[in-house]
Structure formats: C-alpha cells, structure tokens
Design a protein around this motif. Structure first.
Motif, PDB file in Angstrom:
ATOM      1  N   ALA A  25       8.097  29.264  23.354  1.00 27.89           N
ATOM      2  CA  ALA A  25       9.052  29.416  24.451  1.00 27.89           C
ATOM      3  C   ALA A  25       8.323  29.665  25.767  1.00 27.89           C
ATOM      4  N   ALA A  26       7.200  30.374  25.723  1.00 27.18           N
ATOM      5  CA  ALA A  26       6.466  30.680  26.954  1.00 27.18           C
ATOM      6  C   ALA A  26       5.850  29.425  27.561  1.00 27.18           C
ATOM      7  N   ALA A  27       5.500  28.437  26.718  1.00 26.07           N
ATOM      8  CA  ALA A  27       4.850  27.223  27.203  1.00 26.07           C
ATOM      9  C   ALA A  27       5.831  26.066  27.355  1.00 26.07           C
ATOM     10  N   TRP A  28       7.160  26.352  27.189  1.00 22.37           N
ATOM     11  CA  TRP A  28       8.174  25.291  27.143  1.00 22.37           C
ATOM     12  C   TRP A  28       8.201  24.484  28.443  1.00 22.37           C
ATOM     13  N   ARG A  29       8.332  25.159  29.565  1.00 18.99           N
ATOM     14  CA  ARG A  29       8.444  24.443  30.843  1.00 18.99           C
ATOM     15  C   ARG A  29       7.179  23.647  31.148  1.00 18.99           C
ATOM     16  N   ASP A  30       6.021  24.244  30.858  1.00 18.09           N
ATOM     17  CA  ASP A  30       4.771  23.530  31.127  1.00 18.09           C
ATOM     18  C   ASP A  30       4.666  22.278  30.266  1.00 18.09           C
ATOM     19  N   SER A  31       5.103  22.393  29.007  1.00 16.58           N
ATOM     20  CA  SER A  31       5.019  21.231  28.119  1.00 16.58           C
ATOM     21  C   SER A  31       5.936  20.118  28.593  1.00 16.58           C
ATOM     22  N   VAL A  32       7.160  20.504  29.029  1.00  8.88           N
ATOM     23  CA  VAL A  32       8.102  19.487  29.498  1.00  8.88           C
ATOM     24  C   VAL A  32       7.590  18.866  30.792  1.00  8.88           C
ATOM     25  N   ALA A  33       7.046  19.694  31.693  1.00  7.63           N
ATOM     26  CA  ALA A  33       6.512  19.163  32.960  1.00  7.63           C
ATOM     27  C   ALA A  33       5.370  18.197  32.694  1.00  7.63           C
TER      28      ALA A  33
ATOM     29  N   ALA B 177       4.993  16.365  30.003  1.00  5.82           N
ATOM     30  CA  ALA B 177       5.551  15.127  29.451  1.00  5.82           C
ATOM     31  C   ALA B 177       6.164  14.278  30.560  1.00  5.82           C
ATOM     32  N   LEU B 178       6.850  14.932  31.509  1.00  4.04           N
ATOM     33  CA  LEU B 178       7.426  14.191  32.635  1.00  4.04           C
ATOM     34  C   LEU B 178       6.316  13.527  33.454  1.00  4.04           C
ATOM     35  N   ASP B 179       5.208  14.233  33.658  1.00  6.18           N
ATOM     36  CA  ASP B 179       4.092  13.666  34.412  1.00  6.18           C
ATOM     37  C   ASP B 179       3.470  12.501  33.668  1.00  6.18           C
ATOM     38  N   ASP B 180       3.581  12.519  32.322  1.00  7.27           N
ATOM     39  CA  ASP B 180       3.016  11.434  31.530  1.00  7.27           C
ATOM     40  C   ASP B 180       3.913  10.193  31.533  1.00  7.27           C
ATOM     41  N   GLY B 181       5.039  10.240  32.231  1.00  6.13           N
ATOM     42  CA  GLY B 181       5.908   9.071  32.329  1.00  6.13           C
ATOM     43  C   GLY B 181       7.141   9.132  31.465  1.00  6.13           C
ATOM     44  N   TYR B 182       7.314  10.196  30.709  1.00  3.33           N
ATOM     45  CA  TYR B 182       8.518  10.339  29.884  1.00  3.33           C
ATOM     46  C   TYR B 182       9.633  10.909  30.762  1.00  3.33           C
ATOM     47  N   ARG B 183      10.318  10.056  31.510  1.00  5.01           N
ATOM     48  CA  ARG B 183      11.249  10.526  32.537  1.00  5.01           C
ATOM     49  C   ARG B 183      12.709  10.444  32.109  1.00  5.01           C
ATOM     50  N   PHE B 184      12.985   9.803  30.984  1.00  8.69           N
ATOM     51  CA  PHE B 184      14.381   9.555  30.602  1.00  8.69           C
ATOM     52  C   PHE B 184      14.794  10.559  29.538  1.00  8.69           C
ATOM     53  N   LEU B 185      15.851  11.345  29.833  1.00 10.69           N
ATOM     54  CA  LEU B 185      16.343  12.344  28.877  1.00 10.69           C
ATOM     55  C   LEU B 185      17.216  11.650  27.833  1.00 10.69           C
TER      56      LEU B 185
ATOM     57  N   ARG C 237       8.383   4.127  24.565  1.00 19.52           N
ATOM     58  CA  ARG C 237       7.689   5.190  23.856  1.00 19.52           C
ATOM     59  C   ARG C 237       8.388   6.509  24.162  1.00 19.52           C
ATOM     60  N   GLY C 238       8.277   7.419  23.216  1.00 17.16           N
ATOM     61  CA  GLY C 238       9.023   8.664  23.389  1.00 17.16           C
ATOM     62  C   GLY C 238       8.248   9.867  22.923  1.00 17.16           C
ATOM     63  N   VAL C 239       8.758  11.021  23.286  1.00 25.74           N
ATOM     64  CA  VAL C 239       8.161  12.273  22.851  1.00 25.74           C
ATOM     65  C   VAL C 239       9.300  13.223  22.488  1.00 25.74           C
ATOM     66  N   ALA C 240       9.107  13.997  21.433  1.00 24.45           N
ATOM     67  CA  ALA C 240      10.102  14.981  21.010  1.00 24.45           C
ATOM     68  C   ALA C 240       9.467  16.363  21.026  1.00 24.45           C
ATOM     69  N   LEU C 241      10.116  17.276  21.726  1.00 24.03           N
ATOM     70  CA  LEU C 241       9.626  18.649  21.803  1.00 24.03           C
ATOM     71  C   LEU C 241      10.647  19.560  21.168  1.00 24.03           C
ATOM     72  N   GLN C 242      10.196  20.597  20.530  1.00 24.47           N
ATOM     73  CA  GLN C 242      11.141  21.562  19.987  1.00 24.47           C
ATOM     74  C   GLN C 242      10.612  22.965  20.205  1.00 24.47           C
ATOM     75  N   VAL C 243      11.532  23.892  20.407  1.00 27.78           N
ATOM     76  CA  VAL C 243      11.155  25.281  20.606  1.00 27.78           C
ATOM     77  C   VAL C 243      12.057  26.133  19.721  1.00 27.78           C
TER      78      VAL C 243
ATOM     79  N   LEU D 173      15.458  23.820  32.514  1.00 30.24           N
ATOM     80  CA  LEU D 173      14.731  22.630  32.958  1.00 30.24           C
ATOM     81  C   LEU D 173      15.455  21.927  34.100  1.00 30.24           C
ATOM     82  N   ALA D 174      16.514  22.569  34.632  1.00 27.28           N
ATOM     83  CA  ALA D 174      17.389  21.865  35.567  1.00 27.28           C
ATOM     84  C   ALA D 174      16.649  21.420  36.825  1.00 27.28           C
ATOM     85  N   ASP D 175      15.623  22.173  37.262  1.00 27.06           N
ATOM     86  CA  ASP D 175      14.921  21.767  38.472  1.00 27.06           C
ATOM     87  C   ASP D 175      13.915  20.649  38.191  1.00 27.06           C
ATOM     88  N   LEU D 176      13.370  20.607  36.969  1.00 27.32           N
ATOM     89  CA  LEU D 176      12.444  19.531  36.615  1.00 27.32           C
ATOM     90  C   LEU D 176      13.192  18.237  36.341  1.00 27.32           C
ATOM     91  N   LEU D 177      14.358  18.364  35.717  1.00 24.25           N
ATOM     92  CA  LEU D 177      15.085  17.222  35.166  1.00 24.25           C
ATOM     93  C   LEU D 177      16.571  17.474  35.465  1.00 24.25           C
TER      94      LEU D 177
END
Lengths: 113, 155
Positions: free
Chosen positions: B13-21, B23-31, B59-65, B77-81
């Motif tokens: 949970a502590a690394a959740w936002r960083d991991s999502v950010a 992934a977004l930087d890696d081009g995974y922009r579609f929720l 290509r896709g990525v799946a994250l879970q917390v 994640l509302a400000d990132l996405l």
C-alpha cells in the motif's frame, strides 16, 4: 379480455384486511395495517368483530405488475387503473399510500379484470 | 486482446501510488479495470488493470494491493488518472475503502441514505433480513412466520 397494467387502484370500502394480497405478493411490495373492532349491527343482534383498514401501501419500486393481488382479492378491492405516469424523484416516492391508491381506483365497472 | 495477467504484480500500500505512476510513465495510460475483491477472511484486494493502447497488440499491466478488512485505506489515484475518481467513489460505497487525496467520495450508485457496503461479504442480504409483511394481521396474532414454501419457514 383486455387488461392495462398501469397502476393498482384500491377501493378502501371493499378491503376487509384479509391479508391475502400481502401474503400472495411474490416480491412483498404490499403492506397492510389494520385492527379489529366490535360492531353491534343496526337493529339489534349479536355484535361482530370487524376488520378496519388503517394503512395500505404498495411499493411500485418493487412491484412487477404480475396482477396476482388483483386476482386473489376476494372482494375485488384491487384493480388495474390506466395511469402509467407516476414517476418519483427517489425510491421512497414510489411507495403509494392509502389515499393515493384510493385516488387511483378506476371504479367498479371501469375495467374488465 | 492481450493477456495482462502475465504482468500481475502485488504492491505494498505504501508503494501503490509510485507503482501506478511508474506504469503510467511506461505508457500504460488506459484504465481497463479498477475494482476490489473481498477475500474474506483475508482482507480486501484492490485490482488495477492498465493498458497501453498505442501499440498493437495491446500490452497491459495488472497491479494489486492487499488491504486489511477493517478500515481499508489506499491513496487516491484521481490526480494521476482522472477517470479513476469515479471508480474510487464506487469502491468507497461498495467496499468501504478510504481513498485519502480523493476530491469527494460521495456515493455514485447507491441511493441516498443507504447504509453499509453491499459488496462486502459481511453485508447481510436484504432478502434474508427483511420481515415478511404477511406476518401482520388485524387480529394482532401472528398466524405463521414467512410465506409457504420459503426456505426455512416453519410449517
């Protein structure tokens, strides 16, 4: 025989609070409250226990318009009425109480059942 | 359609936002999916599937917390996405998950005044909890409990 399932109308004078419609309603959308009074018949004779209708509600948010309540009512106190436009701003507004249901009553001879 | 489970990874949970950010930087922009599962008694699991729709095949990525069942909370994640905001409102009302940083977690789907979180396994099913209206009787007596044929009704 044609039946337009618009809204359910109630004839409060015909309802005897027998609870048959409540108990046969498949989705529990009808509630009735009543009590019993002992009434002496005019002209003398043994007094009788009579059911008195206090409250009758139908939740049209739950009703699936199956018509079982209309069929099961032994006194024809429930009937289909033609109104179809009774929207509400929230779910509670779809619960029609006794005065509202009485206002929907189409009359004893208005419809074929 | 691409297989995104190959990339599923569990995040703190502590690394959740960083991991999502990241992934977004890696081009995974579609929720594609942002939901939760009640893994009772092992707490809650929030799932996020992101797709990169700029490439073919996708290509896709799946994250879970993983979150605790009592007072679950994970940063918003509302400000990132921006499209995640509505999903978080739904997760908040359905699972009771708090999203610190969310601009407004008012109910999205449930009617006003609804109590409880209906997608939690601990939520009582209304059909089993509701009182049968046919128990009422003008005589004041309870004639029988529950309609005939109802499972569990006494004969």
């Amino acid at each position: 025989m044609t039946t337009r399932r618009g809204v359910l109308g109630l004839d409060p004078a015909a309802c005897t609070v027998c609870m048959l419609c409540v108990r046969d309603c498949p989705d529990w959308c009808i509630t009735i409250e009543g009590h019993q009074e002992r009434v002496a018949p005019e002209g003398g004779g043994r007094s009788r226990l009579v059911n008195v209708l206090d409250a009758f509600t139908i939740d049209f948010g739950l009703c699936m318009y199956c018509g079982i309540c209309v069929e099961v009512c032994p006194h024809d106190a429930l009937r289909w009425a033609p109104a179809v436009d009774y929207p509400a701003a929230d779910a509670d507004g779809l619960v029609h109480d006794l005065p509202q249901l009485a206002a929907w009553w189409p009359g004893r001879d208005a419809f074929e059942r | 359609v691409t297989s995104i489970t190959a990339d599923a990874r569990s995040v703190d949970a502590a690394a959740w936002r960083d991991s999502v950010a990241a992934a977004l930087d890696d081009g995974y922009r579609f929720l594609a999916l942002y939901s939760a599962v009640d893994q009772d008694p092992n707490g809650l699991e929030v799932l996020l599937h992101l797709l990169d729709v700029e490439v073919r095949p996708l290509r896709g990525v799946a994250l879970q917390v993983a979150l605790p069942a009592d007072a679950p909370s994970v940063p918003s994640l509302a400000d990132l996405l921006p499209t995640a905001a509505w999903h978080e409102r739904e997760l908040h009302e359905m699972f009771g998950i708090a999203f610190p940083g969310h601009p407004g977690l008012e109910p999205l789907l449930l009617p006003p005044g609804f109590a409880g979180h209906p997608l939690r396994k601990s939520f009582p099913l209304a059909g089993r909890a509701a009182a049968w209206p046919g128990d009422a009787d003008p005589s004041g007596r309870v004639r029988r409990s529950g309609p005939l044929g109802r499972p569990g009704a006494p004969r």
